[in-house]
Design a protein around this motif. Sequence first.
Motif, PDB file in Angstrom:
ATOM      1  N   VAL A 242       0.617  -1.132   0.072  1.00  0.00           N
ATOM      2  CA  VAL A 242      -0.042  -0.056  -0.426  1.00  0.00           C
ATOM      3  C   VAL A 242       0.893   0.608   0.371  1.00  0.00           C
ATOM      4  N   ILE A 243       1.604   1.491   0.620  1.00  0.00           N
ATOM      5  CA  ILE A 243       2.812   2.399   1.464  1.00  0.00           C
ATOM      6  C   ILE A 243       3.953   2.537  -0.537  1.00  0.00           C
ATOM      7  N   LEU A 291      -2.877  -9.085  -2.020  1.00  0.00           N
ATOM      8  CA  LEU A 291      -2.010  -7.726  -2.904  1.00  0.00           C
ATOM      9  C   LEU A 291      -2.229  -6.971  -3.146  1.00  0.00           C
ATOM     10  N   VAL A 292      -2.908  -7.946  -4.510  1.00  0.00           N
ATOM     11  CA  VAL A 292      -2.935  -6.316  -5.949  1.00  0.00           C
ATOM     12  C   VAL A 292      -4.098  -5.354  -5.059  1.00  0.00           C
ATOM     13  N   ALA A 293      -5.184  -5.719  -4.842  1.00  0.00           N
ATOM     14  CA  ALA A 293      -6.297  -4.291  -4.097  1.00  0.00           C
ATOM     15  C   ALA A 293      -5.039  -3.338  -3.438  1.00  0.00           C
ATOM     16  N   ALA A 294      -4.476  -4.405  -2.434  1.00  0.00           N
ATOM     17  CA  ALA A 294      -3.961  -3.358  -1.854  1.00  0.00           C
ATOM     18  C   ALA A 294      -2.558  -2.451  -2.720  1.00  0.00           C
ATOM     19  N   ALA A 295      -2.542  -2.572  -4.136  1.00  0.00           N
ATOM     20  CA  ALA A 295      -1.097  -1.934  -4.601  1.00  0.00           C
ATOM     21  C   ALA A 295      -2.278  -0.298  -5.155  1.00  0.00           C
ATOM     22  N   VAL A 296      -3.398  -1.282  -5.337  1.00  0.00           N
ATOM     23  CA  VAL A 296      -4.726   0.109  -6.387  1.00  0.00           C
ATOM     24  C   VAL A 296      -4.713   0.632  -5.760  1.00  0.00           C
ATOM     25  N   PHE A 297      -5.559   0.390  -3.922  1.00  0.00           N
ATOM     26  CA  PHE A 297      -5.799   0.746  -2.776  1.00  0.00           C
ATOM     27  C   PHE A 297      -5.297   2.139  -2.907  1.00  0.00           C
ATOM     28  N   GLY A 298      -3.658   1.264  -2.279  1.00  0.00           N
ATOM     29  CA  GLY A 298      -2.407   3.104  -1.825  1.00  0.00           C
ATOM     30  C   GLY A 298      -1.898   3.643  -3.251  1.00  0.00           C
ATOM     31  N   GLY A 299      -2.181   3.291  -4.930  1.00  0.00           N
ATOM     32  CA  GLY A 299      -2.150   4.270  -5.649  1.00  0.00           C
ATOM     33  C   GLY A 299      -3.002   5.468  -5.790  1.00  0.00           C
ATOM     34  N   GLY A 300      -4.309   5.050  -5.584  1.00  0.00           N
ATOM     35  CA  GLY A 300      -5.222   6.156  -5.124  1.00  0.00           C
ATOM     36  C   GLY A 300      -5.488   6.750  -4.208  1.00  0.00           C
ATOM     37  N   SER A 301      -5.376   6.135  -2.959  1.00  0.00           N
ATOM     38  CA  SER A 301      -5.526   7.046  -1.611  1.00  0.00           C
ATOM     39  C   SER A 301      -4.532   7.709  -1.577  1.00  0.00           C
TER      40      SER A 301
END
Length: 419
Positions: A242-243, A291-301
Motif C-alpha cells: 500500500v505504501i 495484495l493486488v487490491a492493496a496496490a490499487v488502493f495505495g496508488g489512489g489513496s
Amino acid sequence: MVKLLFPITALLFGIALLLLGTGLLNTLLALRGAGEGFTDQILGLLGSAYFVGFILGTLLGPRLIRRMGHIRAFAFFAAATAACVLLHVLMVNPWVWIALRVLTGFMLVGIYTVIESWLNSQAPQEHRARVFSSYMAVNLMSLAVAQQFLHLDSPMTFTLFALAAVLMCLAVMPLAATRLPQPVIGETARLPLRTLWLAAPVACAGSLLSGLAMGGFWGLGAVYAGRMGMSAGDIAWFISLVILAGALLQWPMGMLSDRVDRRLALAIIAAIATFGGLMMAILGPYGHWLLVAAAVFGGGSFAVYPSVVAHMMDHLHQEEVLPGNAALLMLHGGGAAVGPALAGWFMGWWAPQALPLFFMLMFGISAVHAWQHWRKGKDQIVESAAHYVPMVRTSPAVLEMMLDEEHAPHPETPSRTDD
C-alpha cells in the motif's frame, strides 16, 4: 544533489531510524492487540488515540521545543516514545494502551516538528523542493521497510517491541552529534475553517474524508489483513505494498492533477481509491489477490491529500497559503482521529470486510463531491495554478518547504482557467 543533502544527512538519518521504529510499532500493536483478544472496537480506539495525541502535539509541541531547544526536545520526545513502546509489553491492558497511544502521537508530532523546522532552516530557498522530495521519500521508504521486520519474530513476543524501542533510541544519536545551528520556530497565522470552506469546499471535504479513510487504514489495516487469514509475513507485504504503490504513483497522479481541472483530477484519484477499497472487500478471502487490491488502493489513496492541498492553494492568496495549509492539516487530523474508532465499530458490528467498504464509502463521497463541483463550471483560481507536490501528512512545519520558487503561486504562471 549529494552536496545539497550532505549537510542534512544527520536529520534524514535520524528521522529514518525513528520511522523504522514507529512504522513497525503501528502494525505490531494492531497484531498484538488482536492476538490478546482486543475487540475491533478497542483496536479502532487505539488508532484514534494516536491521532488525538497527534493533534494535541501539533497545538502544544512547538511551545516545548522553543523552551528546550531542538536537540534536547528531540531527545526528550524520542526517549518518551521508546518508553511508551516498552510499556505496551509490560502492561497489556487496552485502556493503558489507549493512553500510551495518545502520548506516542503527541511525542511523534513533536519529533516531526523538530526535524522539519530544522530542514526548513538548512535548505536553500532555491532547492527546498528537492529537500522536501528527499524528506518525503525517506518517510515513505522507512515506513514501507519497517513492515518487513515482522518477518523476524512473532508479534506475541517481546523481540519486536524491543527492536522498535532500540531504533527510536538510536535515532537520537545523529541529531545529538550534529553541529547544525538550531532554528527558531515562529508562530503560524491561523485561517478560520469557515473561511477555508468558503474558498475551497472541495479541498476541505477531501481532506476530512481522506483523514477518515487513512486513519482507518493506519489503525486497522493490519487487523483486517489478519482477519482475512494472512500470516504476519503476508501482512508485512500487504502494508508495504500500500505504501510503496502510494509513493510510486504520486508522480503520475501529480501529472494528472496539474494538467486537468483539479476537481476532475481529484474525482478520478478518489475514484481509484474507491475501486481499490471495493477490490479489497471482494478479494479479501482470496489470499494473495488481496495484495493486488492493496496496490490499487495505495496508488489512489496516497494521492488524495496532496491533490486537495494543491486545490486549496489554487483558491488562496499567497499570504493565506501557510495558515490555510495548517487548517487543512488539522481537518485531516480530525478525520484521522475519528476514522479508526468509526471503522472499528463497523468491523465489530458486521464483519472485517466493513473496513475496505468504509474506505470505499469515504473516498466515494469525496469523488462524487469533487465531480459535482467540476460540473458547475470552470475552476476560479485566485492568483495562478499551484503545483501538485507528493507528500504525506506530518506536521505544519513541513509546509514551508512547499513554498519555494517552483511550487509557490506566481503571477506570471499561466492559470488553467486561461486555457
